[in-house]
Write a protein that holds these residues in place. Structure first.
Motif, PDB file in Angstrom:
ATOM      1  N   LYS A 148     -32.392   7.194 -10.481  1.00  0.00           N
ATOM      2  CA  LYS A 148     -32.375   6.476 -11.747  1.00  0.00           C
ATOM      3  C   LYS A 148     -31.104   6.815 -12.536  1.00  0.00           C
ATOM      4  O   LYS A 148     -30.478   7.852 -12.304  1.00  0.00           O
ATOM      5  CB  LYS A 148     -33.601   6.860 -12.585  1.00  0.00           C
ATOM      6  CG  LYS A 148     -34.955   6.560 -11.916  1.00  0.00           C
ATOM      7  CD  LYS A 148     -35.213   5.079 -11.819  1.00  0.00           C
ATOM      8  CE  LYS A 148     -36.593   4.770 -11.283  1.00  0.00           C
ATOM      9  NZ  LYS A 148     -37.674   5.151 -12.224  1.00  0.00           N
ATOM     10  N   ASP A 151     -30.936  10.192 -13.916  1.00  0.00           N
ATOM     11  CA  ASP A 151     -30.548  11.289 -13.029  1.00  0.00           C
ATOM     12  C   ASP A 151     -29.055  11.579 -13.142  1.00  0.00           C
ATOM     13  O   ASP A 151     -28.624  12.736 -13.117  1.00  0.00           O
ATOM     14  CB  ASP A 151     -30.907  10.952 -11.584  1.00  0.00           C
ATOM     15  CG  ASP A 151     -32.402  10.787 -11.373  1.00  0.00           C
ATOM     16  OD1 ASP A 151     -33.182  11.527 -12.008  1.00  0.00           O
ATOM     17  OD2 ASP A 151     -32.797   9.920 -10.578  1.00  0.00           O
ATOM     18  N   ARG A 194     -35.505   8.683 -15.466  1.00  0.00           N
ATOM     19  CA  ARG A 194     -35.656   7.590 -16.426  1.00  0.00           C
ATOM     20  C   ARG A 194     -34.593   6.515 -16.201  1.00  0.00           C
ATOM     21  O   ARG A 194     -33.522   6.784 -15.690  1.00  0.00           O
ATOM     22  CB  ARG A 194     -35.536   8.116 -17.855  1.00  0.00           C
ATOM     23  CG  ARG A 194     -36.586   9.144 -18.260  1.00  0.00           C
ATOM     24  CD  ARG A 194     -37.987   8.545 -18.268  1.00  0.00           C
ATOM     25  NE  ARG A 194     -38.980   9.478 -18.743  1.00  0.00           N
ATOM     26  CZ  ARG A 194     -39.365   9.597 -20.022  1.00  0.00           C
ATOM     27  NH1 ARG A 194     -38.808   8.827 -20.942  1.00  0.00           N
ATOM     28  NH2 ARG A 194     -40.277  10.474 -20.361  1.00  0.00           N
ATOM     29  N   GLY A 195     -34.917   5.296 -16.604  1.00  0.00           N
ATOM     30  CA  GLY A 195     -33.920   4.236 -16.621  1.00  0.00           C
ATOM     31  C   GLY A 195     -33.882   3.390 -15.371  1.00  0.00           C
ATOM     32  O   GLY A 195     -34.756   3.452 -14.499  1.00  0.00           O
ATOM     33  N   TYR A 196     -32.838   2.601 -15.267  1.00  0.00           N
ATOM     34  CA  TYR A 196     -32.672   1.611 -14.202  1.00  0.00           C
ATOM     35  C   TYR A 196     -32.590   2.296 -12.836  1.00  0.00           C
ATOM     36  O   TYR A 196     -31.905   3.304 -12.667  1.00  0.00           O
ATOM     37  CB  TYR A 196     -31.402   0.804 -14.474  1.00  0.00           C
ATOM     38  CG  TYR A 196     -31.116  -0.286 -13.480  1.00  0.00           C
ATOM     39  CD1 TYR A 196     -31.783  -1.507 -13.540  1.00  0.00           C
ATOM     40  CD2 TYR A 196     -30.165  -0.097 -12.483  1.00  0.00           C
ATOM     41  CE1 TYR A 196     -31.510  -2.510 -12.629  1.00  0.00           C
ATOM     42  CE2 TYR A 196     -29.880  -1.100 -11.574  1.00  0.00           C
ATOM     43  CZ  TYR A 196     -30.555  -2.304 -11.649  1.00  0.00           C
ATOM     44  OH  TYR A 196     -30.277  -3.299 -10.747  1.00  0.00           O
ATOM     45  N   LYS A 197     -33.262   1.717 -11.848  1.00  0.00           N
ATOM     46  CA  LYS A 197     -33.245   2.249 -10.488  1.00  0.00           C
ATOM     47  C   LYS A 197     -31.995   1.783  -9.763  1.00  0.00           C
ATOM     48  O   LYS A 197     -31.670   0.595  -9.737  1.00  0.00           O
ATOM     49  CB  LYS A 197     -34.494   1.789  -9.735  1.00  0.00           C
ATOM     50  CG  LYS A 197     -34.653   2.407  -8.351  1.00  0.00           C
ATOM     51  CD  LYS A 197     -35.970   1.966  -7.736  1.00  0.00           C
ATOM     52  CE  LYS A 197     -36.178   2.589  -6.360  1.00  0.00           C
ATOM     53  NZ  LYS A 197     -37.474   2.160  -5.761  1.00  0.00           N
TER      54      LYS A 197
END
Length: 258
Positions: A148, A151, A194-197
């Protein structure tokens, strides 16, 4: 907008990234004590046009700037860290200079930044620069398919905070592709998972930057240049990367040698 690119398009990004990196490292080789920032801008312009590329900066007019930018490269000195508008300033021994460059070639953009000391360097300045480089490497290592955005942010922030530097969250990395600035935003600190993959074919500009003793910025009178509010020194390191099946590939590695 988030763009996902084909292998053919990623190959174009690789060529753009190589151009950006080669221009930056050519400029680093040319810059000496006594070089004027406007001279650096003229050199950048000549190399961009010679390559048949298009500047991402000349017509750049975001809401936070007094646009259009009107120059070909960002030149930030000492307490300036982002969006440094080239001006009539002659570099002195010990100046900490950041060059930030983005161009469009064959329809794909790449963005990169380097910081270095002109002439005599202090240990403090070298540590500042090295920390941003280490944070950039950590962010790149965290950029794997299935990971993500958080990360990447967490990896960067861990290095910056671990070295004792405050982290500003207003400006950070970003998606990049057919335009210079796209979603997703890549903060220089954040929470893992968290957030966009991340997906293969995604292009990102990852850019850790720090100010030695503050996380607060002030805008210069030119309406563009962002400086540390305390006048402390700053540094900035940036690469454009592509997410691949095997991890992150750095697009902005120079091939020129001196």
């Amino acid at each position: 907008m988030i763009e996902i690119f084909t292998p053919t398009e990623v190959a174009k990004a690789r060529r753009t990234g190589e151009l950006v990196a080669n221009i930056l490292h050519t400029l680093k080789h040319r810059v000496t004590v006594g070089t004027n920032l406007l001279e650096i801008d003229r050199w950048a312009k000549a190399m961009i046009l010679e390559a048949g590329a298009v500047s991402c900066y000349v017509d750049y007019a975001p809401s936070f700037g007094r646009g259009p930018f009107g120059h070909y490269i960002c030149t930030a000195v000492n307490d300036a860290v982002l969006h440094g508008l080239p001006r009539d300033y002659t570099l002195a021994d010990g100046d900490l200079l950041t060059l930030d460059l983005a161009v469009l070639l064959d329809g794909i953009a790449a963005d990169s930044a380097i910081s270095f000391v002109v002439g005599t360097a202090t240990p403090e300045d070298l540590a500042l620069i090295e920390t941003t480089q280490e944070a950039l490497a950590a962010g790149v290592a965290a950029a794997k398919p299935g990971a993500k955005i958080g990360d990447i942010s967490f990896a960067i922030g861990t290095v910056l905070r671990g070295a004792g530097y405050p982290v500003n969250m207003e400006f950070g990395g970003h998606g990049i592709g057919t335009t210079m600035h796209q979603d997703p935003h890549v903060s220089n600190d954040g929470r893992a998972g968290r957030g966009y993959k991340l997906r293969p074919g995604l292009l990102l500009a990852i850019e850790p930057w720090v100010m030695a003793d503050t996380d607060k910025l002030v805008t210069d009178a030119d309406g563009w240049t962002l400086r540390s509010v305390t006048g402390s020194r700053t540094a900035h390191s940036e690469h454009t990367i592509a997410i691949t099946e095997d991890g992150a590939e750095i697009m902005t590695l120079p091939t020129v040698t001196f």
